[in-house]
Design a protein around this motif. Structure first.
Motif, short mmCIF file in Angstrom:
data_model
loop_
_atom_site.label_atom_id
_atom_site.label_comp_id
_atom_site.label_asym_id
_atom_site.label_seq_id
_atom_site.Cartn_x
_atom_site.Cartn_y
_atom_site.Cartn_z
N ASN A 149 38.04 40.36 36.22
CA ASN A 149 39.47 40.04 36.39
C ASN A 149 39.73 39.34 37.72
O ASN A 149 40.58 39.76 38.52
CB ASN A 149 40.32 41.31 36.30
N ASP A 150 38.97 38.25 37.96
CA ASP A 150 39.13 37.48 39.19
C ASP A 150 39.01 38.34 40.44
O ASP A 150 39.73 38.14 41.42
CB ASP A 150 40.48 36.75 39.19
N GLY A 151 38.09 39.29 40.38
CA GLY A 151 37.83 40.13 41.55
C GLY A 151 38.72 41.34 41.68
O GLY A 151 38.57 42.12 42.63
N LYS B 252 31.98 41.49 39.54
CA LYS B 252 33.44 41.44 39.70
C LYS B 252 34.09 40.97 38.41
O LYS B 252 33.63 40.02 37.78
CB LYS B 252 33.81 40.52 40.87
N GLU C 178 29.50 39.22 32.97
CA GLU C 178 30.51 38.47 33.68
C GLU C 178 31.62 38.14 32.68
O GLU C 178 31.39 38.02 31.48
CB GLU C 178 29.92 37.16 34.23
N LEU C 179 32.84 37.99 33.18
CA LEU C 179 33.98 37.58 32.34
C LEU C 179 34.12 38.48 31.12
O LEU C 179 34.21 38.03 29.98
CB LEU C 179 33.84 36.12 31.90
#
Length: 332
Positions: free
Chosen positions: A54-56, A52, A10-11
């Motif tokens: 880049n913010d989806g 996901k 994530e991230l």
């Protein structure tokens, strides 16, 4: 075949996931073209089957989830994105698997600020590590038991690998290709991807911005004085007197706050000013040297190369457009 597991945290940074996959699959193609067997079984591995980024904006579907990978040879941890503390916390579910695989004989490589996730496993405790130059102080703050190797492109210790910032991770990837295949294949890959295979320092790219993320007002005052008067001779006694602190206490507090000795900080500020002047002006090296408060050519050259990895002339030739266009610049 060597199993290469590229984590999808994530991230994280999408390119730092895609690039190692592209490289290792390309090496398989190079080997096949040479009449050899492909060497790498490359898989994207995530905690879940859909992640996901880049913010989806991007959605990645890993080839495998962690529980499906019981054994691997190489784990690649890509660069994280955003706030490092938040990114590390968001990926603690990956840590037990990384540690288990390492204890089972796997090697682990972190790309750029992926070093933060690697360090959070505890595997780097008491060891050396590379990361992006701009995140070095934050790394030291979060993981004081790990030795950051300033300016290093690739660091290797006990089956743990780490790389410098941004595109420097390509050099670590090439290092791994050479280790698992041979020099000839690594050179072929470096040429195919237009990467300088033997670059060993990111120091020339570093910007010294001072470490002011602390609450010691007196030390901030000293830092601001140094940055405003770098062209003068500045002594420790002068600075200590200015902020009304005894010399020994001042030196201790300065190092605690900035992660530099007073001398190192003064040198870094002077050299940063010299770099900016070399990049943008037609001044010769001696003029720049005097401008930032040095009078000894050898001392200036020595400190400049120590902090940038290049001599002043080499730095000018690399970054000054006039020098690149062969417009004459007087150099002594």
């Amino acid at each position: 075949m060597k199993k290469v597991s590229i984590l999808v945290p994530e991230l994280s940074v999408m390119q730092a996931i895609a690039d190692p996959r592209y490289l290792f699959t390309s090496v398989n193609q190079f080997l096949a073209a040479a009449g050899k067997q492909p060497l790498f079984d490359v898989q994207l591995v995530g905690y879940e089957s859909e992640i996901k980024l880049n913010d989806g904006l991007f959605t990645v579907h890993p080839d495998k989830v962690l529980k499906e990978v019981t054994q691997t040879n190489l784990i690649i941890i890509p660069a994280l994105a955003g706030n490092m503390e938040t990114a590390v916390a968001a990926n603690q579910n990956l840590v037990p698997w990384i540690v288990s695989q390492y204890n089972g004989g796997a090697e682990v490589a972190s790309l750029c600020v992926g070093a933060f996730l690697l360090a959070s496993t505890g595997l780097l405790s008491g060891k050396k590590c590379s990361t992006h130059w701009n995140f070095a102080n934050k790394f030291r703050e979060m993981f004081p038991d790990v030795e950051v190797v300033d300016g290093s492109i690739v660091t290797e210790e006990n089956r743990l690998y780490s790389s410098g910032g941004a595109s420097s991770y390509w050099n670590l990837l090439l290092h791994l290709v050479e280790k698992y295949t041979d020099r000839e294949t690594a050179i072929l890959a470096s040429k195919y991807f237009a990467i300088d295979i033997d670059r060993n320092s990111q120091a020339a790219f570093a910007l010294f911005q001072g470490q002011k993320d602390h609450n010691d007002a007196a030390i901030k005052t000293a830092q601001e004085y140094i940055e405003s008067n770098y062209y003068d001779k500045i002594t420790v006694d002068q600075l200590a007197e200015k902020v009304c602190i005894g010399r020994r206490s001042f030196e201790r507090r300065f190092h605690k706050a900035t992660k530099n000795s007073v001398l190192e900080y003064v040198q870094r500020v002077k050299i940063e000013a010299a770099k900016r002047s070399i990049e943008t002006s037609r001044k010769n090296i001696n003029e720049v040297m005097f401008e930032v408060g040095y009078t000894d050519t050898k001392a200036f050259r020595t400190v400049f190369k120590k902090l940038t990895g290049l001599t002043p002339v080499e730095y000018r030739n690399k970054y000054n457009k006039l020098a690149q266009k062969k417009v004459p610049l007087t150099v002594t």
